[in-house]
Enzyme design. Structure first.
Site, short mmCIF file in Angstrom:
data_model
loop_
_atom_site.label_atom_id
_atom_site.label_comp_id
_atom_site.label_asym_id
_atom_site.label_seq_id
_atom_site.Cartn_x
_atom_site.Cartn_y
_atom_site.Cartn_z
N GLN A 22 -26.40 -60.34 3.91
CA GLN A 22 -25.78 -60.32 5.23
C GLN A 22 -24.55 -61.23 5.27
OE1 GLN A 22 -29.41 -61.47 7.21
NE2 GLN A 22 -29.76 -59.41 8.01
N HIS B 130 -23.86 -76.29 5.99
CA HIS B 130 -24.65 -75.37 6.81
C HIS B 130 -24.61 -73.96 6.22
CE1 HIS B 130 -26.53 -73.64 10.37
NE2 HIS B 130 -25.56 -72.75 10.40
N GLN C 57 -32.80 -61.40 2.27
CA GLN C 57 -31.83 -60.54 2.95
C GLN C 57 -30.58 -61.28 3.40
OE1 GLN C 57 -33.58 -57.71 5.88
NE2 GLN C 57 -35.51 -58.67 5.33
N THR D 166 -26.97 -61.94 12.64
CA THR D 166 -28.21 -61.40 12.11
C THR D 166 -29.28 -61.43 13.18
OG1 THR D 166 -29.19 -63.48 11.33
CG2 THR D 166 -27.55 -62.45 9.90
N CYS D 167 -30.49 -61.08 12.81
CA CYS D 167 -31.59 -61.11 13.77
C CYS D 167 -31.80 -62.50 14.36
CB CYS D 167 -32.89 -60.64 13.11
SG CYS D 167 -32.87 -58.92 12.59
N ASN D 168 -31.51 -63.52 13.56
CA ASN D 168 -31.87 -64.87 13.97
C ASN D 168 -30.70 -65.82 14.14
OD1 ASN D 168 -34.77 -64.66 14.11
ND2 ASN D 168 -34.70 -64.35 11.90
N ARG D 169 -29.48 -65.32 14.06
CA ARG D 169 -28.34 -66.22 14.24
C ARG D 169 -27.09 -65.46 14.62
NH1 ARG D 169 -28.30 -69.82 10.78
NH2 ARG D 169 -30.31 -69.29 9.82
N GLU E 284 -36.16 -66.12 2.34
CA GLU E 284 -36.07 -64.66 2.46
C GLU E 284 -34.74 -64.19 1.85
OE1 GLU E 284 -34.11 -62.67 4.47
OE2 GLU E 284 -33.11 -64.05 5.82
N GLY F 148 -38.36 -46.82 13.95
CA GLY F 148 -37.12 -47.16 13.26
C GLY F 148 -37.21 -46.76 11.80
N ALA F 149 -36.06 -46.50 11.19
CA ALA F 149 -36.05 -46.07 9.79
C ALA F 149 -34.98 -46.80 8.99
CB ALA F 149 -35.82 -44.56 9.71
#
Length: 442
Positions: free
Chosen positions: A119, A98, A115, A49-52, A113, A188-189
């Site tokens: 994911q 975890h 999302q 993901t964006c952060n992991r 959050e 971006g879309a």
């Protein structure tokens, strides 16, 4: 069999390092096939993901964790010295805990959050479709889905649209105050761009402009947000009037360069420009932040909002963590049963073979007994074996995750037991249940 979780996240690594190990760049399917060729894992799921960036796997032993660490370096062509201090490796039930916290949004940059659960489900679906999952990962991830659902339905942790995109809006409000009347440009879309646009529209901004490399997708999102779409070639003129720029493209290289922003700032007469980059890899060159009257923020800058959310939601966090604890305990019991059942079954079979062998050896001396007496001998010897095995069985069931493997190995060596493969709850037969003293009703 050892459950492992190896990876890094916003808690352990800066954004530039997370960018370098983004499995999504080449596709999760490609990463899974490469991991399978690398060896060392019986089951595997890759979450990016964006952060992991994380790998959940089942290996033969703890040594598989070292193999997964090496895979991170080899696959992404990153020197191990860069990753060593940032990679974590959770083993056994700690790996399950975890993942459950990740699925519940407790380990997210913006706590709660929504999302991340989707994911996690998508990562599992990809691995399952490619047949990289098995009994353990199936149980692990479906329990994680249940944890995420329970936390959202039984606590207030998911209330208030707390997502990365909403955190970006909160940061914009800290800079500008009221966002009403501001002009916004979104690059971006995709989903992140859409979520950010929805939040911005709710703040009463004056104009939202969407720019995407695919004009049709920009038009579709612009219609949804009641904004306007521009072609990617018109990015430069669209940048000049914007007060807020949000970048959320899937580009592998920066789309906002220092030269492009510097050129746009010349016509702004010192009017400030707020740029928030919520893309991974980053869409904006870091040097953009050095320009006068340009305020650049990216993912790591959202930590301040995270801390505020933590303080505001401390009571909800406690309830959410309690749910995680409950599900971890259930999963631990199931996981441990998989480790001990084969040994208990093998031990019981070993003793049963000895009992049957002795009865056969004594057959000449038992011929004069009546059928009732012979049945009594069989029952007495069977009960004797069960009594002898009762204490070792209960002790083996009660040992901790760290020692069960050692106990099992000792029993196999002491009694020269024939190996019995692990069985899941679905795979246990009625015969196995009968072989384990006290198994019924547990």
């Amino acid at each position: 069999m050892r459950l492992l979780a190896v990876g890094l996240s916003h808690r352990t690594a800066p954004v530039e390092l997370r960018e370098s190990v983004d499995f999504g760049r080449s596709g999760l399917d490609t990463a899974l096939h490469a991991l399978g060729a690398h060896g060392g894992s019986q089951e595997a799921v890759v979450l990016s993901t964006c952060n992991r960036a994380e790998i959940y796997a089942v290996g033969e032993s703890d040594a598989a964790g070292d193999a997964l660490r090496r895979f991170f370096c080899d696959y992404h062509k990153v020197d191990s010295s860069r990753l060593a201090e940032h990679l974590y490796c959770h083993r056994g039930i700690d790996a399950a805990r975890h993942l459950f916290r990740v699925a519940a949004g407790l380990d997210s940059l913006v706590v709660g959050e929504p999302q991340i659960l989707g994911q996690v489900k998508a990562a599992y679906a990809t691995a399952s479709e490619l047949q990289f999952t098995g009994t353990v990962t199936h149980r692990l991830f479906h329990t994680a889905f249940a944890v995420g659902k329970r936390v959202r339905s039984e606590t207030g942790l998911g209330e208030g649209a707390v997502s990365v995109s909403y955190a970006a809006i909160e940061l914009a409000r800290k800079i500008f105050g009221d966002l009403a009347g501001r002009t916004v440009l979104i690059l971006g879309a995709g989903e992140m761009a859409e979520l950010t646009g929805v939040h911005l529209r709710a703040q009463g901004v004056n104009q939202i402009t969407i720019a995407s490399r695919t004009f049709a997708t920009a038009e579709a999102l612009a219609r949804q947000l009641e904004g306007r779409a521009v072609a990617w070639s018109e990015l430069r003129p669209a940048l000049a009037p914007a007060d807020i720029v949000v970048t959320a493209t899937g580009a592998t290289e920066p789309v906002l360069t220092r030269a492009l922003v510097e050129d746009a700032m010349r016509s702004r007469r010192s009017r400030p420009l707020f740029v928030i980059d919520i893309a991974v890899p980053r869409d904006v060159e870091p040097a953009v932040g050095n320009l006068d009257q340009v305020f650049l923020y990216h993912m790591d800058d959202l930590q301040t909002i995270v801390k505020e959310n933590l303080a505001r939601r401390s009571s909800e966090l406690t309830s959410a963590e309690s749910i995680v604890d409950e599900e971890v305990a259930r999963f631990a019991s199931w996981l441990q049963s998989r480790d001990v059942v084969p040994t208990i079954v093998a031990l019981r079979q070993h003793f049963e073979q000895i009992r049957q062998g002795e009865l056969r050896r004594l057959e000449p001396k038992l011929t004069g007994l009546s059928p009732e007496a012979r049945a009594k001998v069989d029952e007495v010897t069977r009960l004797l074996v069960e009594k002898l095995l009762l204490t070792p069985t209960e002790q083996l069931k009660s040992v901790g995750d760290e020692t069960v493997a050692a106990y099992a190995e000792a029993l196999h060596r002491l009694f020269a037991l024939n190996p019995v493969g692990p069985a899941s709850a679905d795979e246990k037969t009625e015969r196995d249940q009968r072989l384990i003293p006290g198994a019924r009703g547990r």
